[in-house]
Design a protein around this motif. Structure first.
Motif, PDB file in Angstrom:
ATOM      1  N   GLU A 178       0.844  -1.192   0.000  1.00 30.15           N
ATOM      2  CA  GLU A 178       0.000   0.000   0.000  1.00 30.15           C
ATOM      3  C   GLU A 178       0.886   1.251   0.000  1.00 30.15           C
ATOM      4  OE1 GLU A 178      -3.680   2.008   2.556  1.00 30.15           O
ATOM      5  OE2 GLU A 178      -2.780   0.111   3.203  1.00 30.15           O
ATOM      6  N   ARG A 179       1.242   1.719  -1.186  1.00 31.43           N
ATOM      7  CA  ARG A 179       2.143   2.863  -1.295  1.00 31.43           C
ATOM      8  C   ARG A 179       1.467   4.169  -0.883  1.00 31.43           C
ATOM      9  NH1 ARG A 179       5.662   2.961  -6.704  1.00 31.43           N
ATOM     10  NH2 ARG A 179       6.181   4.948  -5.706  1.00 31.43           N
ATOM     11  N   LYS A 180       0.130   4.213  -0.889  1.00 31.25           N
ATOM     12  CA  LYS A 180      -0.573   5.428  -0.483  1.00 31.25           C
ATOM     13  C   LYS A 180      -0.744   5.522   1.031  1.00 31.25           C
ATOM     14  CE  LYS A 180      -3.142   6.045  -4.797  1.00 31.25           C
ATOM     15  NZ  LYS A 180      -4.488   6.207  -5.423  1.00 31.25           N
ATOM     16  N   HIS A 181      -0.319   4.483   1.733  1.00 30.12           N
ATOM     17  CA  HIS A 181      -0.371   4.526   3.201  1.00 30.12           C
ATOM     18  C   HIS A 181       0.501   5.687   3.671  1.00 30.12           C
ATOM     19  CE1 HIS A 181       0.275   3.337   7.384  1.00 30.12           C
ATOM     20  NE2 HIS A 181      -0.745   2.499   7.259  1.00 30.12           N
ATOM     21  N   ARG A 182       0.025   6.372   4.722  1.00 24.10           N
ATOM     22  CA  ARG A 182       0.735   7.571   5.171  1.00 24.10           C
ATOM     23  C   ARG A 182       2.169   7.274   5.603  1.00 24.10           C
ATOM     24  NH1 ARG A 182       0.651   7.929  10.765  1.00 24.10           N
ATOM     25  NH2 ARG A 182      -0.651   6.379  11.827  1.00 24.10           N
ATOM     26  N   ALA A 183       2.421   6.053   6.058  1.00 17.96           N
ATOM     27  CA  ALA A 183       3.776   5.704   6.492  1.00 17.96           C
ATOM     28  C   ALA A 183       4.747   5.670   5.325  1.00 17.96           C
ATOM     29  CB  ALA A 183       3.768   4.340   7.196  1.00 17.96           C
ATOM     30  N   VAL A 184       4.230   5.494   4.126  1.00 15.04           N
ATOM     31  CA  VAL A 184       5.075   5.502   2.929  1.00 15.04           C
ATOM     32  C   VAL A 184       4.946   6.829   2.189  1.00 15.04           C
ATOM     33  CG1 VAL A 184       5.531   4.406   0.697  1.00 15.04           C
ATOM     34  CG2 VAL A 184       4.911   2.996   2.664  1.00 15.04           C
ATOM     35  N   ALA A 185       3.704   7.230   1.887  1.00 15.87           N
ATOM     36  CA  ALA A 185       3.471   8.420   1.063  1.00 15.87           C
ATOM     37  C   ALA A 185       3.983   9.693   1.730  1.00 15.87           C
ATOM     38  CB  ALA A 185       1.976   8.545   0.752  1.00 15.87           C
ATOM     39  N   THR A 186       3.726   9.850   3.032  1.00 13.44           N
ATOM     40  CA  THR A 186       4.154  11.068   3.717  1.00 13.44           C
ATOM     41  C   THR A 186       5.669  11.132   3.840  1.00 13.44           C
ATOM     42  OG1 THR A 186       2.093  11.015   4.985  1.00 13.44           O
ATOM     43  CG2 THR A 186       3.826  12.484   5.767  1.00 13.44           C
ATOM     44  N   VAL A 187       6.277  10.006   4.169  1.00  5.13           N
ATOM     45  CA  VAL A 187       7.744   9.969   4.259  1.00  5.13           C
ATOM     46  C   VAL A 187       8.366  10.265   2.898  1.00  5.13           C
ATOM     47  CG1 VAL A 187       9.731   8.477   4.678  1.00  5.13           C
ATOM     48  CG2 VAL A 187       7.786   8.415   6.235  1.00  5.13           C
ATOM     49  N   MET A 188       7.788   9.690   1.835  1.00  3.09           N
ATOM     50  CA  MET A 188       8.330   9.920   0.494  1.00  3.09           C
ATOM     51  C   MET A 188       8.185  11.382   0.092  1.00  3.09           C
ATOM     52  SD  MET A 188       9.904   8.155  -1.773  1.00  3.09           S
ATOM     53  CE  MET A 188      10.890   9.326  -2.718  1.00  3.09           C
ATOM     54  N   ALA A 189       7.065  12.013   0.470  1.00  5.00           N
ATOM     55  CA  ALA A 189       6.883  13.432   0.161  1.00  5.00           C
ATOM     56  C   ALA A 189       7.935  14.272   0.872  1.00  5.00           C
ATOM     57  CB  ALA A 189       5.480  13.872   0.577  1.00  5.00           C
ATOM     58  N   GLY A 190       8.240  13.919   2.114  1.00  4.81           N
ATOM     59  CA  GLY A 190       9.286  14.641   2.841  1.00  4.81           C
ATOM     60  C   GLY A 190      10.663  14.446   2.231  1.00  4.81           C
ATOM     61  N   ILE A 191      10.931  13.250   1.754  1.00  7.61           N
ATOM     62  CA  ILE A 191      12.217  12.986   1.109  1.00  7.61           C
ATOM     63  C   ILE A 191      12.351  13.818  -0.163  1.00  7.61           C
ATOM     64  CG2 ILE A 191      13.534  11.217  -0.131  1.00  7.61           C
ATOM     65  CD1 ILE A 191      12.505   9.183   1.907  1.00  7.61           C
ATOM     66  N   ARG A 192      11.269  13.908  -0.938  1.00  7.90           N
ATOM     67  CA  ARG A 192      11.321  14.717  -2.164  1.00  7.90           C
ATOM     68  C   ARG A 192      11.589  16.186  -1.824  1.00  7.90           C
ATOM     69  NH1 ARG A 192       6.453  11.854  -3.391  1.00  7.90           N
ATOM     70  NH2 ARG A 192       6.850  10.085  -4.797  1.00  7.90           N
ATOM     71  N   ASN A 193      10.903  16.708  -0.808  1.00  6.60           N
ATOM     72  CA  ASN A 193      11.072  18.113  -0.453  1.00  6.60           C
ATOM     73  C   ASN A 193      12.474  18.403   0.081  1.00  6.60           C
ATOM     74  OD1 ASN A 193       8.446  18.718  -1.187  1.00  6.60           O
ATOM     75  ND2 ASN A 193       7.630  18.465   0.883  1.00  6.60           N
ATOM     76  N   SER A 194      13.061  17.432   0.742  1.00  2.88           N
ATOM     77  CA  SER A 194      14.357  17.649   1.391  1.00  2.88           C
ATOM     78  C   SER A 194      15.549  17.342   0.494  1.00  2.88           C
ATOM     79  CB  SER A 194      14.457  16.791   2.669  1.00  2.88           C
ATOM     80  OG  SER A 194      13.405  17.082   3.565  1.00  2.88           O
ATOM     81  N   HIS A 195      15.395  16.361  -0.399  1.00  3.09           N
ATOM     82  CA  HIS A 195      16.570  15.869  -1.127  1.00  3.09           C
ATOM     83  C   HIS A 195      16.466  15.949  -2.651  1.00  3.09           C
ATOM     84  CE1 HIS A 195      18.110  14.373   2.676  1.00  3.09           C
ATOM     85  NE2 HIS A 195      16.984  13.708   2.880  1.00  3.09           N
ATOM     86  N   ALA A 196      15.332  16.425  -3.160  1.00  2.00           N
ATOM     87  CA  ALA A 196      15.184  16.453  -4.622  1.00  2.00           C
ATOM     88  C   ALA A 196      16.223  17.368  -5.260  1.00  2.00           C
ATOM     89  CB  ALA A 196      13.776  16.901  -5.002  1.00  2.00           C
ATOM     90  N   ARG A 197      16.794  16.942  -6.375  1.00  2.00           N
ATOM     91  CA  ARG A 197      17.782  17.712  -7.125  1.00  2.00           C
ATOM     92  C   ARG A 197      17.393  17.711  -8.598  1.00  2.00           C
ATOM     93  NH1 ARG A 197      18.653  18.580  -2.664  1.00  2.00           N
ATOM     94  NH2 ARG A 197      20.591  18.549  -1.463  1.00  2.00           N
ATOM     95  N   PRO A 198      17.838  18.708  -9.360  1.00  2.00           N
ATOM     96  CA  PRO A 198      17.564  18.680 -10.804  1.00  2.00           C
ATOM     97  C   PRO A 198      18.158  17.421 -11.420  1.00  2.00           C
ATOM     98  CG  PRO A 198      18.443  20.821 -10.136  1.00  2.00           C
ATOM     99  CD  PRO A 198      18.609  19.894  -8.963  1.00  2.00           C
TER     100      PRO A 198
END
Length: 411
Positions: A178-198
């Motif tokens: 279940e990738r939409k589970h908050r334990a996965v989706a929310t953590v992944m959103a935080g990773i994108r905001n913190s570590h995303a690069r061009p």
């Protein structure tokens, strides 16, 4: 999340004890099968029946050679080892279709990702089955922080690929992550905001670069003639490296071919390909001179190598004089582009170490997309893209500073 993980740890001992007690007839552990519910839930579909012939998850290994990747290890079913003899042929055919559902490179990557996740979960004391979103959330956190790979922090794109791989692996076992589970989706959103690069894109090989690269090849050897044809076909057809080496001389000549060519002496080549988006045709016209003509280069290679059937591009051994029957590995295309680009001094303004990471097979596709002065829809069709937006990602430096809005504004 903490309480759930602690419960996972407490259940670990009982889970592994039960796993040791359940074995199949061939001795493989039956530790991947979830508990059965109603009789209807016990009935596997055809993929489950076929894939149940695999080995246990613990035995997943990443191949070190360029050979086929090992079959994915699925959940066992109650039919394992009991397939009726008269269905053997049908089972083997189904196995073949399962293999054909994804490329060998994809299966190899998915096997490596699953092994990495399995090893990490066992080190932390977590169970692999059933899929637990909170455990996966901790895993992607470890990837982003570097604690899962000895300090090597994974990029956002790599972590997203790992998530897709885990979902695919679980799906092959009849389970759902279940990738939409908050334990996965929310953590992944935080990773994108913190570590995303061009994105770091490969450098485009422009026409002047390609001509300089061709001059580095020895025209007196079969290897040089083959490499010349590969570069010109790859550039003018905007082909992926797997598409280049997957070509045959004609239709239905090999079981592992990804397409074939038709030669029109006065016009050029018609390449039929099985790509990511299905079958498509690519037209490669004659060049303005024989030196840069992809058709002339290909005909020279085929005639002197005496190839009329089977794989188009093959291994050359014996100091460049003997042509084998085996198809080239697609990694050879990337090595060829990188080697000739460095030898030709492409992007000589950069340091040697940086230049070595700029060039690969996609440099040819990006080169045509960036240099062909035609309507965008023709480039999109050549590259086989479903959207113009994707095509624009390949057009390196094509429109850079072409329109000066500063001057247009009156400044």
């Amino acid at each position: 999340m903490a309480s759930h993980v602690e419960q996972n740890r407490k259940n670990r001992t009982g889970y592994h004890s039960a796993r040791r007690e359940r074995t199949t007839e061939n001795g493989d552990l039956d530790h991947d099968r979830p508990d059965s519910g109603s009789p209807a839930e016990d009935l596997p579909d055809i993929v489950d029946v076929v894939m149940a012939m695999g080995r246990q998850i613990d035995d997943v290994r990443v191949p070190l050679s360029d050979g086929p990747s090992p079959a994915l290890q699925p959940a066992e079913t109650k039919f394992a080892g009991q397939m009726p003899a008269h269905l053997d042929d049908l089972t083997e055919r189904a196995r073949g279709y399962v293999e054909a559902a994804s490329s060998a490179n994809t299966r190899r990557a998915y096997a490596a990702d699953w092994k990495h996740f399995s090893d990490w979960a066992r080190r932390q004391g977590f169970s692999l089955m059933p899929p637990d979103p909170q455990v996966v959330g901790l895993y992607i956190t470890a990837l982003a922080s570097g604690s899962a790979s000895g300090g090597d922090k994974k990029s956002v794109s790599t972590i997203e690929r790992r998530l897709s791989s885990l979902g695919w692996n679980y799906a092959q076992r009849g389970l759902s992550l279940e990738r939409k589970h908050r334990a996965v989706a929310t953590v992944m959103a935080g990773i994108r905001n913190s570590h995303a690069r061009p994105p770091r894109q490969k450098e485009a090989i422009l026409p002047e670069d390609l001509m300089a690269m061709l001059e580095t090849l020895d025209r007196g050897t079969l290897r040089g003639l083959r490499d010349r044809a590969m570069l010109l076909i790859g550039f003018t057809g905007a082909l992926r490296r797997s598409e280049i080496v997957g070509l045959d001389c004609g239709r239905d000549q090999t079981s592992d071919g990804r397409g074939w060519i038709e030669i029109f002496p006065e016009k050029g080549l018609l390449v039929t390909l099985r790509g990511k988006t299905g079958w498509r045709e690519v037209e490669i016209g004659r060049g303005s001179s024989d030196i840069t003509c992809p058709l002339v280069a290909l005909q020279t290679w085929l005639n002197l190598a005496r190839i009329a059937h089977g794989p188009l591009f093959r291994r050359v051994t014996g100091q460049g004089k003997h042509v084998g029957a085996e198809r080239l590995n697609d990694q050879e295309v990337a090595r060829l582009v990188r080697r000739t680009a460095l030898a030709a001094g492409v992007r000589g303004d950069l340091a040697e170490g940086e230049r070595a990471t700029l060039f690969a097979g996609h440099s040819l596709r990006a080169g045509l997309a960036s240099s062909a002065e035609v309507e965008e829809r023709y480039i999109q069709k050549q590259l086989g893209h479903a959207s113009a937006e994707m095509t624009r990602k390949y057009q390196r430096r094509r429109d850079r500073f072409r329109v000066n809005l500063t001057k247009a504004s009156g400044l």
